[in-house]
Design a protein around this motif. Structure first.
Motif, PDB file in Angstrom:
ATOM      1  N   GLU A  45      10.912   9.252   6.185  1.00  0.00           N
ATOM      2  CA  GLU A  45       9.462   9.292   6.347  1.00  0.00           C
ATOM      3  C   GLU A  45       8.818  10.246   5.347  1.00  0.00           C
ATOM      4  O   GLU A  45       7.779   9.923   4.748  1.00  0.00           O
ATOM      5  N   SER A  46       9.401  11.428   5.171  1.00  0.00           N
ATOM      6  CA  SER A  46       8.820  12.393   4.234  1.00  0.00           C
ATOM      7  C   SER A  46       8.926  11.889   2.798  1.00  0.00           C
ATOM      8  O   SER A  46       8.027  12.127   1.981  1.00  0.00           O
ATOM      9  N   LEU A  47       9.998  11.171   2.492  1.00  0.00           N
ATOM     10  CA  LEU A  47      10.179  10.656   1.136  1.00  0.00           C
ATOM     11  C   LEU A  47       9.190   9.540   0.807  1.00  0.00           C
ATOM     12  O   LEU A  47       8.551   9.559  -0.249  1.00  0.00           O
ATOM     13  N   ILE A  48       9.022   8.584   1.701  1.00  0.00           N
ATOM     14  CA  ILE A  48       8.096   7.476   1.414  1.00  0.00           C
ATOM     15  C   ILE A  48       6.655   7.985   1.363  1.00  0.00           C
ATOM     16  O   ILE A  48       5.843   7.483   0.579  1.00  0.00           O
ATOM     17  N   THR A  49       6.344   8.996   2.188  1.00  0.00           N
ATOM     18  CA  THR A  49       5.002   9.586   2.139  1.00  0.00           C
ATOM     19  C   THR A  49       4.759  10.234   0.785  1.00  0.00           C
ATOM     20  O   THR A  49       3.700  10.044   0.161  1.00  0.00           O
TER      21      THR A  49
END
Length: 247
Positions: A201-205
């Motif tokens: 989630e943090s990466l795609i954000t």
């Protein structure tokens, strides 16, 4: 007169001791439930029930125990009774809200968390706003979710979970400038704490933010992490769709 005063003081002391005993039993029962030790939890909760069967704290803890035992009807009844007996007992609303959220009853969960969030004396108010944000997201009200997550960030002084949720929902709302600010705070905390790791989630954000601002180096770095560490994740599939669509 001194005899009367002594008698009164003694009565108040007994009541104070009783309240303290109830609180301790409930605290121990709740801790054991959290550890998965249901038998020990039940022992302490039974003692609390003997002292105050209608106390909101006792009923709320009973709800937790019933929930662990998959006795959903009894759990809901206990939560409702706790709130009915003491509408100001915020912890019962928090427990009940989490129960409702887990059952997919997001509107009801939102209402419980919203009521709980108004208690300015509740110690873990940041988590209440975070859960309120989750409920608003499930109800597809991203504006309300942003407001709740922002309040959670303010109250927690920058909890990483709240920072990520706020960044993600701001991206969903198209407010990339604000999302970049909160995401930068998140990255700063991660850099200072070696125990923290990226999630899909943090990466795609971060990828979405980097792409919006044309930061191809940062996007490539985050995309490489997403591909190498989470190749089977939904977020990696989303990234491949982003590339295919040229978004």
């Amino acid at each position: 007169m001194s005899g009367c005063v002594t008698s009164t003081d003694s009565r108040f002391q007994r009541e104070a001791d009783r309240e303290e005993a109830i609180e301790n039993y409930v605290r121990l029962a709740t801790a054991y439930i959290g550890q998965g030790n249901v038998d020990r939890a039940r022992v302490h909760l039974d003692r609390a029930t003997e002292l105050a069967p209608d106390a909101a704290s006792v009923l709320a803890a009973k709800g937790l125990l019933y929930q662990v035992d998959s006795e959903d009807e009894l759990a809901e009844r206990a939560y409702r009774s706790a709130i009915s007996n003491d509408e100001g007992y915020t912890r019962a609303r928090v427990y009940y809200g989490a129960f409702l959220y887990g059952k997919g009853r997001f509107e009801e969960a939102r209402d419980q968390f919203a009521a709980a969030s108004r208690d300015t004396e509740y110690q873990d108010r940041a988590s209440v706003f975070f859960n309120l944000g989750l409920s608003e997201e499930r109800l597809e009200d991203t504006d309300a979710a942003v407001r709740a997550y922002r309040r959670s960030v303010e109250l927690s002084r920058g909890d990483v979970k709240s920072l990520l949720a706020l960044s993600r929902t701001l991206v969903a709302n198209g407010d990339f400038a604000a999302a970049e600010g909160y995401y930068a705070r998140l990255m700063g905390i991660m850099q200072r704490n070696s125990n923290l790791r990226h999630s899909p989630e943090s990466l795609i954000t971060g990828i979405r933010i980097a792409r919006y601002f044309g930061d191809s180096d940062r996007e490539a770095s985050l995309a490489l992490l997403l591909k190498s560490d989470f190749p089977s994740s939904l977020e990696y599939q989303q990234y491949k769709v982003l590339n295919a669509d040229g978004q």
